[in-house]
Design an enzyme around this catalytic site. Structure first.
Site, mmCIF file in Angstrom:
data_model
loop_
_atom_site.group_PDB
_atom_site.id
_atom_site.type_symbol
_atom_site.label_atom_id
_atom_site.label_comp_id
_atom_site.label_asym_id
_atom_site.label_seq_id
_atom_site.Cartn_x
_atom_site.Cartn_y
_atom_site.Cartn_z
ATOM 1 N N HIS A 1 26.996 -19.329 -44.787
ATOM 2 C CA HIS A 1 27.361 -18.565 -45.979
ATOM 3 C C HIS A 1 26.933 -17.114 -45.789
ATOM 4 O O HIS A 1 25.806 -16.850 -45.361
ATOM 5 C CB HIS A 1 26.610 -19.091 -47.209
ATOM 6 C CG HIS A 1 26.981 -20.465 -47.644
ATOM 7 N ND1 HIS A 1 27.850 -20.701 -48.679
ATOM 8 C CD2 HIS A 1 26.594 -21.696 -47.194
ATOM 9 C CE1 HIS A 1 27.978 -22.009 -48.864
ATOM 10 N NE2 HIS A 1 27.227 -22.642 -47.973
ATOM 11 N N HIS B 1 28.679 -24.481 -41.211
ATOM 12 C CA HIS B 1 29.156 -23.174 -41.677
ATOM 13 C C HIS B 1 27.994 -22.301 -42.095
ATOM 14 O O HIS B 1 26.939 -22.798 -42.489
ATOM 15 C CB HIS B 1 30.147 -23.343 -42.839
ATOM 16 C CG HIS B 1 29.612 -24.161 -43.981
ATOM 17 N ND1 HIS B 1 29.626 -25.537 -43.984
ATOM 18 C CD2 HIS B 1 29.023 -23.799 -45.138
ATOM 19 C CE1 HIS B 1 29.090 -25.987 -45.099
ATOM 20 N NE2 HIS B 1 28.690 -24.947 -45.815
HETATM 21 P P1 5GP Z 1 27.735 -26.276 -48.576
HETATM 22 O O1 5GP Z 1 28.279 -27.465 -47.816
HETATM 23 O O2 5GP Z 1 26.964 -25.320 -47.699
HETATM 24 O O3 5GP Z 1 26.920 -26.677 -49.781
HETATM 25 O O4 5GP Z 1 28.904 -25.436 -49.171
HETATM 26 C C1 5GP Z 1 30.242 -25.653 -48.925
HETATM 27 C C2 5GP Z 1 30.984 -24.476 -49.526
HETATM 28 O O5 5GP Z 1 32.351 -24.627 -49.213
HETATM 29 C C3 5GP Z 1 30.874 -24.366 -51.056
HETATM 30 O O6 5GP Z 1 30.327 -23.095 -51.385
HETATM 31 C C4 5GP Z 1 32.305 -24.526 -51.537
HETATM 32 O O7 5GP Z 1 32.632 -23.688 -52.616
HETATM 33 C C5 5GP Z 1 33.122 -24.197 -50.307
HETATM 34 N N1 5GP Z 1 34.393 -24.926 -50.222
HETATM 35 C C6 5GP Z 1 34.581 -26.259 -50.418
HETATM 36 N N2 5GP Z 1 35.872 -26.593 -50.221
HETATM 37 C C7 5GP Z 1 36.513 -25.450 -49.899
HETATM 38 C C8 5GP Z 1 37.877 -25.159 -49.590
HETATM 39 O O8 5GP Z 1 38.748 -26.022 -49.560
HETATM 40 N N3 5GP Z 1 38.170 -23.867 -49.297
HETATM 41 C C9 5GP Z 1 37.221 -22.882 -49.317
HETATM 42 N N4 5GP Z 1 37.618 -21.647 -49.031
HETATM 43 N N5 5GP Z 1 35.930 -23.127 -49.612
HETATM 44 C C10 5GP Z 1 35.582 -24.391 -49.899
#
Ligand code: 5GP
Ligand code: ZN
Length: 134
Positions: A100, A98
């Site tokens: 951001h 993903h």
């Molecule tokens: P990363 O893997 O890049 O550290 O971040 C994953 C991101 O996904 C985090 O910022 C977290 O807040 C977001 N996130 C985790 N679970 C969910 C979810 O179920 N729904 C949404 N909309 N965001 C999520």
């Protein structure tokens, strides 16, 4: 991927606050935003991180991230951070690739990464290593 939360979101099995969708990608609000409007752009298909993404899909996701960043600027953000965390060491928590898209504001008081200084000879060494690995 059965237990992947973003696969479930992509299939509509778990709800999300959708911003954008097309055949390849989906964008929705991060559930724990750094600033309001913080969006995530994901491929609908499961890929673990940027290194697993086919280049055409990676290019498409960047295009959509830019589109959303442009919209965030239009509605008042002063800047954006468009970023990916790849691997546990980089802070990746959800192992479905993903991007951001984080709106930023002058004086939003979010900190910068701490920086280091190169010691004598280290620039040459690291450039050699990286360029050989390319
Ligand atoms: P990363 O893997 O890049 O550290 O971040 C994953 C991101 O996904 C985090 O910022 C977290 O807040 C977001 N996130 C985790 N679970 C969910 C979810 O179920 N729904 C949404 N909309 N965001 C999520
Ligand atoms: Zn997935």
């Amino acid at each position: 991927m059965q237990d992947c939360i973003f696969c479930k979101i992509s299939k509509g099995e778990i709800p999300c606050d959708k911003i954008y969708e097309d055949e390849i990608s989906l964008a929705f609000l991060d559930i724990n935003p750094v600033n309001l409007g913080h969006a995530l752009v994901i491929p609908k298909e499961h890929f673990q991180n940027i290194y697993d993404l086919p280049e055409n899909i990676a290019a498409h996701l960047i295009k959509i991230a830019k589109k959303i960043g442009t919209a965030l600027k239009k509605i008042g953000s002063d800047g954006t951070n468009i970023t990916t965390n790849n691997g546990e060491a980089a802070g990746q928590i959800i192992f479905h690739s993903h991007i951001h898209v984080i709106p930023r504001f002058i004086n939003d008081n979010l900190s910068h990464w701490p920086t280091k200084k190169y010691k004598e000879g280290e620039v040459k060494k690291i450039i050699e290593k990286i360029t050989q690995a390319l």
